[in-house]
Design a protein around this motif. Structure first.
Motif, PDB file in Angstrom:
ATOM      1  N   GLU A 182      12.309  -8.429  12.484  1.00 43.43           N
ATOM      2  CA  GLU A 182      11.754  -7.383  11.469  1.00 43.43           C
ATOM      3  C   GLU A 182      10.317  -6.946  11.580  1.00 43.43           C
ATOM      4  O   GLU A 182       9.525  -8.044  11.995  1.00 43.43           O
ATOM      5  CB  GLU A 182      11.925  -8.164  10.236  1.00 43.43           C
ATOM      6  N   ALA A 183      10.172  -5.818  11.455  1.00 43.21           N
ATOM      7  CA  ALA A 183       8.616  -5.410  11.677  1.00 43.21           C
ATOM      8  C   ALA A 183       8.071  -5.225  10.330  1.00 43.21           C
ATOM      9  O   ALA A 183       8.734  -4.660   9.423  1.00 43.21           O
ATOM     10  CB  ALA A 183       8.862  -3.965  12.445  1.00 43.21           C
ATOM     11  N   LEU A 184       6.968  -6.089  10.125  1.00 43.59           N
ATOM     12  CA  LEU A 184       6.259  -6.088   8.876  1.00 43.59           C
ATOM     13  C   LEU A 184       5.095  -5.511   8.854  1.00 43.59           C
ATOM     14  O   LEU A 184       3.951  -5.882   9.926  1.00 43.59           O
ATOM     15  CB  LEU A 184       6.538  -7.346   8.333  1.00 43.59           C
ATOM     16  N   ALA A 185       4.574  -4.851   7.868  1.00 48.00           N
ATOM     17  CA  ALA A 185       3.309  -3.766   7.905  1.00 48.00           C
ATOM     18  C   ALA A 185       2.143  -4.835   7.512  1.00 48.00           C
ATOM     19  O   ALA A 185       2.320  -5.925   6.821  1.00 48.00           O
ATOM     20  CB  ALA A 185       3.364  -2.936   6.818  1.00 48.00           C
ATOM     21  N   ARG A 186       1.091  -4.845   8.301  1.00 44.35           N
ATOM     22  CA  ARG A 186      -0.059  -5.650   8.043  1.00 44.35           C
ATOM     23  C   ARG A 186      -1.319  -4.619   8.260  1.00 44.35           C
ATOM     24  O   ARG A 186      -1.256  -3.541   8.809  1.00 44.35           O
ATOM     25  CB  ARG A 186      -0.333  -6.810   9.094  1.00 44.35           C
ATOM     26  N   LEU A 187      -2.157  -4.960   7.330  1.00 39.11           N
ATOM     27  CA  LEU A 187      -3.480  -4.138   7.585  1.00 39.11           C
ATOM     28  C   LEU A 187      -4.647  -5.059   8.209  1.00 39.11           C
ATOM     29  O   LEU A 187      -5.224  -6.031   7.637  1.00 39.11           O
ATOM     30  CB  LEU A 187      -3.961  -3.853   5.942  1.00 39.11           C
ATOM     31  N   ALA A 188      -5.239  -4.473   9.051  1.00 41.32           N
ATOM     32  CA  ALA A 188      -6.150  -5.114  10.042  1.00 41.32           C
ATOM     33  C   ALA A 188      -7.471  -4.530   9.415  1.00 41.32           C
ATOM     34  O   ALA A 188      -7.895  -3.417   9.878  1.00 41.32           O
ATOM     35  CB  ALA A 188      -5.967  -5.060  11.407  1.00 41.32           C
ATOM     36  N   LEU A 189      -8.480  -5.342   8.853  1.00 40.40           N
ATOM     37  CA  LEU A 189      -9.735  -5.078   8.232  1.00 40.40           C
ATOM     38  C   LEU A 189     -10.535  -4.894   9.329  1.00 40.40           C
ATOM     39  O   LEU A 189     -10.622  -5.714  10.536  1.00 40.40           O
ATOM     40  CB  LEU A 189     -10.223  -5.958   7.178  1.00 40.40           C
ATOM     41  N   PRO A 190     -11.593  -3.930   9.328  1.00 36.10           N
ATOM     42  CA  PRO A 190     -12.700  -3.675  10.644  1.00 36.10           C
ATOM     43  C   PRO A 190     -13.520  -4.970  10.346  1.00 36.10           C
ATOM     44  O   PRO A 190     -14.057  -5.380  11.605  1.00 36.10           O
ATOM     45  CB  PRO A 190     -13.242  -2.557  10.025  1.00 36.10           C
ATOM     46  N   GLU A 191     -13.532  -5.636   9.365  1.00 38.86           N
ATOM     47  CA  GLU A 191     -14.553  -6.879   9.304  1.00 38.86           C
ATOM     48  C   GLU A 191     -14.015  -8.239   9.655  1.00 38.86           C
ATOM     49  O   GLU A 191     -14.598  -9.017   9.864  1.00 38.86           O
ATOM     50  CB  GLU A 191     -15.619  -7.087   7.908  1.00 38.86           C
ATOM     51  N   GLY A 192     -12.646  -8.076  10.200  1.00 40.46           N
ATOM     52  CA  GLY A 192     -11.903  -9.276  10.407  1.00 40.46           C
ATOM     53  C   GLY A 192     -11.029  -9.607   9.241  1.00 40.46           C
ATOM     54  O   GLY A 192     -11.231  -9.368   8.250  1.00 40.46           O
ATOM     55  N   GLY A 193      -9.872 -10.311   9.624  1.00 40.94           N
ATOM     56  CA  GLY A 193      -8.895 -10.740   8.616  1.00 40.94           C
ATOM     57  C   GLY A 193      -8.003  -9.574   8.796  1.00 40.94           C
ATOM     58  O   GLY A 193      -7.985  -8.644   8.971  1.00 40.94           O
ATOM     59  N   VAL A 194      -6.685 -10.181   8.004  1.00 40.90           N
ATOM     60  CA  VAL A 194      -5.405  -9.375   8.340  1.00 40.90           C
ATOM     61  C   VAL A 194      -4.895  -9.379   6.708  1.00 40.90           C
ATOM     62  O   VAL A 194      -4.894 -10.620   6.041  1.00 40.90           O
ATOM     63  CB  VAL A 194      -4.565  -9.636   9.147  1.00 40.90           C
ATOM     64  N   LEU A 195      -4.576  -8.341   6.175  1.00 39.40           N
ATOM     65  CA  LEU A 195      -3.934  -8.476   4.658  1.00 39.40           C
ATOM     66  C   LEU A 195      -2.454  -8.269   5.028  1.00 39.40           C
ATOM     67  O   LEU A 195      -1.873  -7.567   5.771  1.00 39.40           O
ATOM     68  CB  LEU A 195      -4.472  -7.143   3.984  1.00 39.40           C
ATOM     69  N   GLY A 196      -1.646  -9.174   4.030  1.00 37.26           N
ATOM     70  CA  GLY A 196      -0.336  -9.170   4.068  1.00 37.26           C
ATOM     71  C   GLY A 196       0.161  -7.779   3.301  1.00 37.26           C
ATOM     72  O   GLY A 196      -0.688  -7.312   2.506  1.00 37.26           O
ATOM     73  N   ALA A 197       1.281  -7.639   3.411  1.00 38.96           N
ATOM     74  CA  ALA A 197       2.054  -6.417   2.870  1.00 38.96           C
ATOM     75  C   ALA A 197       1.791  -6.286   1.168  1.00 38.96           C
ATOM     76  O   ALA A 197       1.661  -5.329   0.705  1.00 38.96           O
ATOM     77  CB  ALA A 197       3.565  -6.207   3.114  1.00 38.96           C
ATOM     78  N   GLY A 198       1.834  -7.570   0.857  1.00 37.20           N
ATOM     79  CA  GLY A 198       1.635  -7.702  -0.745  1.00 37.20           C
ATOM     80  C   GLY A 198       0.339  -7.079  -1.301  1.00 37.20           C
ATOM     81  O   GLY A 198       0.256  -6.604  -2.635  1.00 37.20           O
TER      82      GLY A 198
END
Length: 391
Positions: A176-192
């Motif tokens: 399953e492909a799940l969306a993530r948001l890679a922040l420019p300052e580092g770190g990754v946000l979950g879909a929620g």
């Protein structure tokens, strides 16, 4: 261990004292809720053993009082009623923040009580199961619509992948492909952390398009895994957008030489416009995509959706899997879903599998595919491998 027991049947006192005493436990026995309150005010026990059938009193009121005054003391229910009542009482207790160690049938006290009391920790402490792909993340103080739009424009939406295994071979057959948001300052946000904002702001279609294009770019890296299918979620907000079918067809064509595309629709997504859903799902199937009804069992239109729409896969919501050993009703519902799905020639995926015991019971019950943290967390493509390597 000190046990404080509330049961309005005094005959239970001798049995409980003799047997629990032989195991090295101290028993304090009360026949009224007021006596239990007085006992706990004098000394807090290690465990409260509670019979819900208290004659003129109600065990539900006792649960409310315990939640207010002694929320950290775990409970064991004595069974004098049917499983359905006890299951509901357990949910009431957990909903009030209490911990339930288990249920002991009075007729099987000698056999069941030692097992319940020997548990090393709360087996079903109240918690909300994490959905597949809802990874912990660093969330900014406030992600605005403008921020999200800028992240989309910069291409910072990236797919993470979670394996889906065959229940027969325990080898990955899909992901399953799940969306993530890679922040420019580092770190990754979950879909929620950003999907609800995207849906509310009208950016969900653009987000899904960005995710789809990134998947197409990654197709050469995914090809060596030999996956039978790759699944992607389609938000309810996408349903009303004309480009959804064309976007999925582009994915299908891009993966034609390697993996089938499976579109997961949550069962609540079918509610707004059934006629539009009929048209869209038919287009998706005719375009070469498989169709899964996701989070099955938590909405209200499930059976109607199966009758009306061309699904070929059913995904059992993880809440049923999480409760299958604590609630026989949940286990029976899984069995019923399996029977119904297989009678409709649907493949069944169990989500949220986190323990070997869950895995083994689901296999015995006849589930076709398995997904959950036991086999791998959602990870970026460079860390995606066989189950266990990404855990």
């Amino acid at each position: 261990m000190i046990l404080s027991c509330l049961d309005d049947d005094p005959r239970m006192e001798r049995t409980l004292r003799r047997f629990a005493g032989s195991l090295g436990h101290e028993v304090r026995f009360q026949t009224t809720s007021q006596a239990l309150r007085d006992d706990l005010d004098r000394q807090v026990p290690d465990v409260i053993v509670l019979d819900l059938g208290l004659g003129s009193e109600t065990g539900v009121d006792v649960l409310g009082w315990l939640a207010e005054h002694h929320p950290t003391v775990p409970l064991v229910f004595l069974s004098g009623h049917g499983d359905e009542l006890l299951d509901t009482a357990r949910r009431i207790a957990q909903g009030n923040g209490l911990t339930v160690y288990g249920v002991v049938n009075k007729a099987n006290l000698v056999r069941e009580l030692p097992t319940v009391l020997s548990r090393p920790g709360p087996p079903d402490s109240p918690k909300k199961p994490r959905a597949p792909g809802r990874a912990p993340s660093r969330v900014p103080d406030a992600l605005s619509v403008e921020d999200l739009r800028a992240h989309l424009h910069a291409g910072r939406i990236t797919p993470y992948f979670q394996p889906i295994l065959s229940a027969h071979t325990l080898r990955p057959v899909g992901a399953e492909a799940l969306a993530r948001l890679a922040l420019p300052e580092g770190g990754v946000l979950g879909a929620g952390a950003f999907i609800p904002l995207a849906e509310q702001s009208g950016l969900i279609m653009e987000l899904t398009r960005v995710l789809s294009e990134r998947l197409i770019e990654l197709e050469p890296q995914l090809r060596p895994f030999g996956l039978d299918f790759l699944s992607i979620n389609l938000s309810a907000a996408n349903i009303e957008r004309k480009g959804a079918a064309a976007m999925v067809k582009r994915l299908v064509d891009a993966f034609a030489g390697s993996s089938r595309i499976m579109i997961e629709l949550t069962e609540t997504a079918v509610l707004p416009d059934l006629q539009q859903m009929r048209a869209l799902t038919t287009e998706l199937r005719l375009g070469g995509a498989s169709l899964a009804i996701d989070d099955f069992g938590i909405g209200y239109s499930s059976i109607r959706a199966l009758a009306e729409l061309p699904y070929d896969v059913l995904k059992i919501d993880l809440s049923f899997v999480a409760e299958m050993f604590d609630s026989e009703k949940s286990a029976n519902l899984i069995a019923a879903m399996l029977h119904m799905a297989h009678s409709l020639n649907l493949q069944v995926v169990a989500e949220g599998v986190e323990t070997e015991a869950q895995r083994d019971r689901l296999i015995t019950m006849g589930v076709d595919r398995l997904q959950g943290y036991l086999f791998g967390h959602p990870v970026p493509i460079e860390h995606f491998a066989s189950p266990g390597a990404s855990s």
